[in-house]
Design a protein around this motif. Structure first.
Motif, PDB file in Angstrom:
ATOM      1  N   ALA A  64       0.831  -1.212   0.000  1.00  0.00           N
ATOM      2  CA  ALA A  64       0.000   0.000   0.000  1.00  0.00           C
ATOM      3  C   ALA A  64       0.862   1.257   0.000  1.00  0.00           C
ATOM      4  CB  ALA A  64      -0.929  -0.005   1.213  1.00  0.00           C
ATOM      5  N   LEU A  65       1.975   1.218   0.723  1.00  0.00           N
ATOM      6  CA  LEU A  65       2.862   2.379   0.772  1.00  0.00           C
ATOM      7  C   LEU A  65       3.516   2.620  -0.589  1.00  0.00           C
ATOM      8  CD1 LEU A  65       4.335   4.666   2.136  1.00  0.00           C
ATOM      9  CD2 LEU A  65       5.980   3.003   3.062  1.00  0.00           C
ATOM     10  N   PHE A  66       4.001   1.551  -1.230  1.00  0.00           N
ATOM     11  CA  PHE A  66       4.613   1.721  -2.551  1.00  0.00           C
ATOM     12  C   PHE A  66       3.603   2.326  -3.521  1.00  0.00           C
ATOM     13  CE2 PHE A  66       6.165   1.003  -6.706  1.00  0.00           C
ATOM     14  CZ  PHE A  66       7.550   0.948  -6.607  1.00  0.00           C
ATOM     15  N   GLN A  67       2.402   1.803  -3.512  1.00  0.00           N
ATOM     16  CA  GLN A  67       1.381   2.295  -4.437  1.00  0.00           C
ATOM     17  C   GLN A  67       1.073   3.768  -4.176  1.00  0.00           C
ATOM     18  OE1 GLN A  67      -1.673  -0.587  -3.619  1.00  0.00           O
ATOM     19  NE2 GLN A  67      -0.931  -2.048  -5.167  1.00  0.00           N
ATOM     20  N   LYS A  68       1.043   4.160  -2.909  1.00  0.00           N
ATOM     21  CA  LYS A  68       0.782   5.558  -2.576  1.00  0.00           C
ATOM     22  C   LYS A  68       1.899   6.464  -3.073  1.00  0.00           C
ATOM     23  CE  LYS A  68       1.329   7.151   1.657  1.00  0.00           C
ATOM     24  NZ  LYS A  68       1.111   7.466   3.101  1.00  0.00           N
ATOM     25  N   LEU A  69       3.153   6.067  -2.815  1.00  0.00           N
ATOM     26  CA  LEU A  69       4.284   6.867  -3.269  1.00  0.00           C
ATOM     27  C   LEU A  69       4.332   6.952  -4.794  1.00  0.00           C
ATOM     28  CD1 LEU A  69       7.077   5.649  -0.805  1.00  0.00           C
ATOM     29  CD2 LEU A  69       5.788   7.795  -0.713  1.00  0.00           C
ATOM     30  N   ALA A  70       4.009   5.846  -5.456  1.00  0.00           N
ATOM     31  CA  ALA A  70       3.995   5.836  -6.923  1.00  0.00           C
ATOM     32  C   ALA A  70       2.938   6.786  -7.470  1.00  0.00           C
ATOM     33  CB  ALA A  70       3.762   4.416  -7.438  1.00  0.00           C
ATOM     34  N   ARG A  71       1.806   6.887  -6.777  1.00  0.00           N
ATOM     35  CA  ARG A  71       0.761   7.827  -7.218  1.00  0.00           C
ATOM     36  C   ARG A  71       1.251   9.263  -7.105  1.00  0.00           C
ATOM     37  NH1 ARG A  71      -2.738   4.137  -4.627  1.00  0.00           N
ATOM     38  NH2 ARG A  71      -2.759   5.399  -2.715  1.00  0.00           N
ATOM     39  N   TYR A  72       1.943   9.579  -6.007  1.00  0.00           N
ATOM     40  CA  TYR A  72       2.510  10.928  -5.890  1.00  0.00           C
ATOM     41  C   TYR A  72       3.493  11.195  -7.019  1.00  0.00           C
ATOM     42  CZ  TYR A  72       0.581  12.115  -1.290  1.00  0.00           C
ATOM     43  OH  TYR A  72      -0.261  12.441  -0.263  1.00  0.00           O
ATOM     44  N   ALA A  73       4.338  10.202  -7.310  1.00  0.00           N
ATOM     45  CA  ALA A  73       5.326  10.369  -8.387  1.00  0.00           C
ATOM     46  C   ALA A  73       4.647  10.568  -9.739  1.00  0.00           C
ATOM     47  CB  ALA A  73       6.256   9.165  -8.421  1.00  0.00           C
ATOM     48  N   ASP A  74       3.547   9.876  -9.969  1.00  0.00           N
ATOM     49  CA  ASP A  74       2.819  10.018 -11.235  1.00  0.00           C
ATOM     50  C   ASP A  74       2.097  11.365 -11.323  1.00  0.00           C
ATOM     51  OD1 ASP A  74       3.635   7.542 -12.132  1.00  0.00           O
ATOM     52  OD2 ASP A  74       1.840   6.502 -11.399  1.00  0.00           O
ATOM     53  N   ASP A  75       1.579  11.830 -10.177  1.00  0.00           N
ATOM     54  CA  ASP A  75       0.837  13.095 -10.167  1.00  0.00           C
ATOM     55  C   ASP A  75       1.760  14.307 -10.235  1.00  0.00           C
ATOM     56  OD1 ASP A  75      -1.528  11.682 -10.019  1.00  0.00           O
ATOM     57  OD2 ASP A  75      -1.751  11.916  -7.842  1.00  0.00           O
ATOM     58  N   TYR A  76       2.948  14.174  -9.667  1.00  0.00           N
ATOM     59  CA  TYR A  76       3.911  15.280  -9.646  1.00  0.00           C
ATOM     60  C   TYR A  76       5.173  14.816 -10.381  1.00  0.00           C
ATOM     61  CZ  TYR A  76       0.790  17.032  -5.995  1.00  0.00           C
ATOM     62  OH  TYR A  76      -0.309  17.461  -5.307  1.00  0.00           O
ATOM     63  N   LYS A  77       5.273  15.206 -11.630  1.00  0.00           N
ATOM     64  CA  LYS A  77       6.282  14.637 -12.534  1.00  0.00           C
ATOM     65  C   LYS A  77       7.722  14.958 -12.123  1.00  0.00           C
ATOM     66  CE  LYS A  77       3.105  12.839 -15.086  1.00  0.00           C
ATOM     67  NZ  LYS A  77       2.838  11.386 -14.965  1.00  0.00           N
ATOM     68  N   LYS A  78       7.932  15.984 -11.308  1.00  0.00           N
ATOM     69  CA  LYS A  78       9.278  16.331 -10.873  1.00  0.00           C
ATOM     70  C   LYS A  78       9.592  15.806  -9.468  1.00  0.00           C
ATOM     71  CE  LYS A  78       9.636  20.540 -13.674  1.00  0.00           C
ATOM     72  NZ  LYS A  78       9.888  22.012 -13.650  1.00  0.00           N
ATOM     73  N   ALA A  79       8.643  15.081  -8.881  1.00  0.00           N
ATOM     74  CA  ALA A  79       8.795  14.670  -7.486  1.00  0.00           C
ATOM     75  C   ALA A  79       9.546  13.355  -7.339  1.00  0.00           C
ATOM     76  CB  ALA A  79       7.420  14.540  -6.831  1.00  0.00           C
ATOM     77  N   LYS A  80      10.425  13.319  -6.356  1.00  0.00           N
ATOM     78  CA  LYS A  80      11.004  12.074  -5.878  1.00  0.00           C
ATOM     79  C   LYS A  80      10.280  11.705  -4.586  1.00  0.00           C
ATOM     80  CE  LYS A  80      15.598  12.642  -7.899  1.00  0.00           C
ATOM     81  NZ  LYS A  80      17.073  12.729  -7.637  1.00  0.00           N
ATOM     82  N   CYS A  81       9.940  10.429  -4.460  1.00  0.00           N
ATOM     83  CA  CYS A  81       9.107   9.989  -3.340  1.00  0.00           C
ATOM     84  C   CYS A  81       9.847   8.926  -2.533  1.00  0.00           C
ATOM     85  CB  CYS A  81       7.780   9.440  -3.854  1.00  0.00           C
ATOM     86  SG  CYS A  81       6.867  10.669  -4.831  1.00  0.00           S
ATOM     87  N   TYR A  82       9.826   9.078  -1.217  1.00  0.00           N
ATOM     88  CA  TYR A  82      10.697   8.276  -0.358  1.00  0.00           C
ATOM     89  C   TYR A  82       9.929   7.542   0.746  1.00  0.00           C
ATOM     90  CZ  TYR A  82      14.608  10.945  -2.316  1.00  0.00           C
ATOM     91  OH  TYR A  82      15.537  11.514  -3.155  1.00  0.00           O
ATOM     92  N   TRP A  83      10.327   6.291   0.935  1.00  0.00           N
ATOM     93  CA  TRP A  83      10.005   5.563   2.163  1.00  0.00           C
ATOM     94  C   TRP A  83      11.220   5.754   3.074  1.00  0.00           C
ATOM     95  CZ3 TRP A  83      10.636  -0.447   2.530  1.00  0.00           C
ATOM     96  CH2 TRP A  83      10.487  -0.860   3.856  1.00  0.00           C
ATOM     97  N   VAL A  84      11.020   6.480   4.172  1.00  0.00           N
ATOM     98  CA  VAL A  84      12.107   6.819   5.084  1.00  0.00           C
ATOM     99  C   VAL A  84      12.086   5.869   6.282  1.00  0.00           C
ATOM    100  CG1 VAL A  84      13.162   8.633   6.487  1.00  0.00           C
ATOM    101  CG2 VAL A  84      11.867   9.235   4.417  1.00  0.00           C
ATOM    102  N   GLN A  85      13.214   5.231   6.545  1.00  0.00           N
ATOM    103  CA  GLN A  85      13.374   4.366   7.713  1.00  0.00           C
ATOM    104  C   GLN A  85      14.357   5.062   8.664  1.00  0.00           C
ATOM    105  OE1 GLN A  85      14.620   0.468   6.307  1.00  0.00           O
ATOM    106  NE2 GLN A  85      13.359   0.672   4.471  1.00  0.00           N
TER     107      GLN A  85
END
Length: 254
Positions: A127-148
């Protein structure tokens, strides 16, 4: 004027983050009443071993069990602390129930922050990957991170993997350790280390000025259990065992 604690956020902001976390600690401790302590049944057989093998008196063992419950409820608050700190860095903001934890003001970065690397099961990871991928698709210049924040290694890499039998990858979805993420947002290689070194000083400064009512900060479980002991003359461990398991065969004889 030079900051006292760290260079990448103001002293006022850091003290405010500490204050918010302190409130979470106070609230967590206040919640541990006898009813709350007993809600999942206390394992008094384990506590007996803990007491004997660790050479601790029974009250200390019960206090440790209460602190364990406090610790469970405080873990999410530690993650929130990091979100608040990172949200105070110039150019970034903290999400408020908006789907992301941290974002760049110009929408070039979105991040979801987990305090520990092992806090998600496979469904949560998917679910987290899919959410981050949606942000990346919606914002073409965005890098999206899962931060540990607390990871097994120091890294910053594309998040590619097999999750629930499906292959996932995206050119702008990454996973990153806490030290690398702090470095990325601040431009300071050792930013997380600088925060770590500054925290004892900042916490001490906060506690000097904090107005707290100690009586309200203490949990009530121990005092409630002791009230029962006054009448029963049981040990504290026997009292807890009786109140949790008196319906078990023989336990009503305690």
């Amino acid at each position: 004027m030079k900051n006292k604690y760290v260079e990448f956020i103001s002293d006022e902001h850091l003290l405010n983050c500490i204050s918010n976390l302190h409130k979470s600690y106070v609230k967590a401790k206040e919640k541990i009443s006898k009813k709350k302590l007993y809600s999942n049944k206390v394992d008094t057989i384990k506590l007996t071993f803990d007491s004997k093998f660790n050479n601790l008196n029974q009250e200390k063992i019960i206090e440790a069990e209460i602190l364990r419950q406090v610790d469970k409820s405080i873990n999410n608050s530690i993650g929130t602390f990091h979100e608040e700190v990172l949200g105070g860095i110039s150019g970034y903001e903290k999400g408020n129930l908006s789907g992301f934890d941290i974002k760049a003001n110009d929408d070039t970065l979105f991040a979801d922050i987990k305090n520990k690397h092992n806090t998600m099961n496979s469904s949560s990871a998917e679910a987290l990957f899919q959410k981050l991928a949606r942000y990346a698709d919606d914002y073409k210049k965005a890098k999206c991170y899962w931060v540990q924040i607390l990871a097994k290694n120091s890294f910053s890499e594309h998040w590619v993997g097999d999750i629930n039998g499906k292959e996932y990858s995206h050119s702008r979805v990454f996973k990153i350790s806490g030290d690398q993420f702090y470095s990325l947002l601040t431009g300071r290689e050792k930013a997380l280390y600088e925060l770590y070194k500054a925290l004892p000083i900042a916490i001490d400064d906060f506690l000097i000025t904090a107005k707290t009512d100690k009586q309200n900060n203490d949990n009530s479980a121990i005092s409630e259990i002791k009230e029962g002991i006054e009448n029963s003359e049981r040990t504290i461990l026997d009292q807890i065992t009786f109140e949790n398991y008196s319906y078990y065969l023989g336990f009503d004889e305690l």
